[in-house]
Design an enzyme around this catalytic site. Structure first.
Site, PDB file in Angstrom:
ATOM      1  CG  ASN A 138      -1.689   1.236   1.451  1.00 40.73           C
ATOM      2  OD1 ASN A 138      -1.766   2.069   0.552  1.00 40.73           O
ATOM      3  ND2 ASN A 138      -2.282   1.388   2.628  1.00 40.73           N
ATOM      4  CD1 TRP A 139       3.357   0.992  -2.997  1.00 40.11           C
ATOM      5  CD2 TRP A 139       3.421   2.263  -4.854  1.00 40.11           C
ATOM      6  NE1 TRP A 139       4.030   0.298  -3.970  1.00 40.11           N
ATOM      7  CE2 TRP A 139       4.086   1.046  -5.123  1.00 40.11           C
ATOM      8  CE3 TRP A 139       3.330   3.214  -5.879  1.00 40.11           C
ATOM      9  CZ2 TRP A 139       4.657   0.759  -6.370  1.00 40.11           C
ATOM     10  CZ3 TRP A 139       3.893   2.927  -7.113  1.00 40.11           C
ATOM     11  CH2 TRP A 139       4.553   1.720  -7.344  1.00 40.11           C
ATOM     12  CE  LYS A 140      -0.107   3.253   4.746  1.00 44.30           C
ATOM     13  NZ  LYS A 140      -0.054   3.361   6.188  1.00 44.30           N
TER      14      LYS A 140
ATOM     15  CG  HIS B 261      -5.827   2.001   5.091  1.00 46.73           C
ATOM     16  ND1 HIS B 261      -5.402   2.975   5.960  1.00 46.73           N
ATOM     17  CD2 HIS B 261      -4.820   1.102   4.991  1.00 46.73           C
ATOM     18  CE1 HIS B 261      -4.171   2.671   6.364  1.00 46.73           C
ATOM     19  NE2 HIS B 261      -3.796   1.544   5.790  1.00 46.73           N
TER      20      HIS B 261
ATOM     21  CD  GLU C  20      -2.851   5.566   6.712  1.00 46.74           C
ATOM     22  OE1 GLU C  20      -2.788   5.597   5.465  1.00 46.74           O
ATOM     23  OE2 GLU C  20      -1.949   5.064   7.414  1.00 46.74           O
TER      24      GLU C  20
ATOM     25  CD  GLU D 250      -3.600  -2.538   7.284  1.00 45.93           C
ATOM     26  OE1 GLU D 250      -2.486  -2.779   6.827  1.00 45.93           O
ATOM     27  OE2 GLU D 250      -4.206  -1.476   7.064  1.00 45.93           O
TER      28      GLU D 250
ATOM     29  N   GLY E 148       2.410   2.159  10.812  1.00 47.34           N
ATOM     30  CA  GLY E 148       3.400   3.221  10.690  1.00 47.34           C
ATOM     31  C   GLY E 148       4.070   3.595  12.000  1.00 47.34           C
TER      32      GLY E 148
ATOM     33  CB  SER F 141       5.029  -1.875  12.075  1.00 47.49           C
ATOM     34  OG  SER F 141       4.644  -0.532  12.336  1.00 47.49           O
TER      35      SER F 141
END
Ligand code: PGA
Length: 254
Positions: A9-11, A98, A100, A170, A176, A216
């Site tokens: 997942n490159w975000k 997700h 975020e 997650e 992160g 992570s």
């Protein structure tokens, strides 16, 4: 029997030109990877066309995913991206829910549900993210949170085969932060998720649905995570932006 799936997942990282270099480099590194692990990258929308072109031109054995989508096919929804647009770019996966998106952009179980239904209706495989916050974790609510997110997110969702969706567990406190769930903690959650999937679909389907761990993940912790019985892959953020690290994660069992 469940083929491991490692997704990056490159975000909000990498321009389209950077994505092209990255994928060419990754292809060199993965040349001898074989078929035993499914690899997916989820770049930003603006990179998808370039990424699809490189993958196709080089016949690169890697799947393409988007990081989100809207549930309508078209219309006055400024800034949104529809499933038809993703279909046109030969995207096969789409991350939905997700944390975020949930925390910064108002995603709820209700919108997750609409997106999951739309994705499946358009032959896109949702990677549905569930997981608890640190407070919820400390209150011992890990399994309840995952259960509620799944039951509400999958309400009325029908799938034909186990491959039609992926679930990513997650824990938000691990994303992160460099602090990951222990393999045993992650497996407990994955096992519970599989039980919940069994009650939503059937235990036969649930036994075949792939469940990833995310939060992570790095080249040093991936092997221990992948040894767990109910974990079938990883959704990798930060470490998927480095070709060497992502390659080591993909080759966790080599
Ligand atoms: P991380 O992100 O690997 O950087 O913790 C994972 C994710 O958000 O999917």
């Amino acid at each position: 029997m469940r083929k491991p799936i490692i997704a990056g997942n490159w975000k909000m990282n990498m321009t389209a030109s950077h994505a092209v270099f990255f994928l060419q480099f990754l292809e060199e590194e993965l040349r001898y990877i074989g078929e035993d692990v499914e690899v997916v990258v989820c770049p930003p929308f603006t990179d998808l066309r370039s990424a699809a072109t490189v993958i196709e031109a080089d016949n690169f054995n890697i799947g393409l995913g988007a990081q989100d989508m809207y549930w309508e096919e078209k219309g006055a929804f400024t800034g949104e991206i529809s499933p038809l647009m993703l279909n046109d770019l030969r995207v096969s996966y789409v991350i939905i829910g997700h944390s975020e998106r949930r925390n910064f952009f108002g995603e709820t179980n209700v919108t997750v549900n609409k997106k999951v239904k739309a994705a499946i209706a358009h032959h896109l495989k949702p990677i549905i993210c569930v997981g608890e916050s640190l407070d919820e974790h400390n209150r011992g609510e890990t399994l309840d949170i995952a259960q509620t997110q799944l039951v509400e997110g999958l309400k009325g969702v029908a799938i034909k085969k186990a491959d039609d969706l992926v679930v990513a567990y997650e824990p938000i406190w691990a994303i992160g932060t460099g602090r990951n769930a222990t393999p045993a903690e992650a497996n407990d959650a994955a096992r519970h998720i599989r039980t919940v999937l069994g009650s939503i679909f059937s235990s036969d389907l649930a036994g075949k649905i792939r469940i990833q761990y995310g939060g992570s993940v790095n080249p040093d912790n991936i092997s221990a995570i992948m040894k767990e019985s109910d974990i079938d892959g990883a959704l990798v953020g930060g470490a998927s932006l480095d070709v060497a690290d992502f390659t080591r994660i993909i080759k966790y069992n080599k």
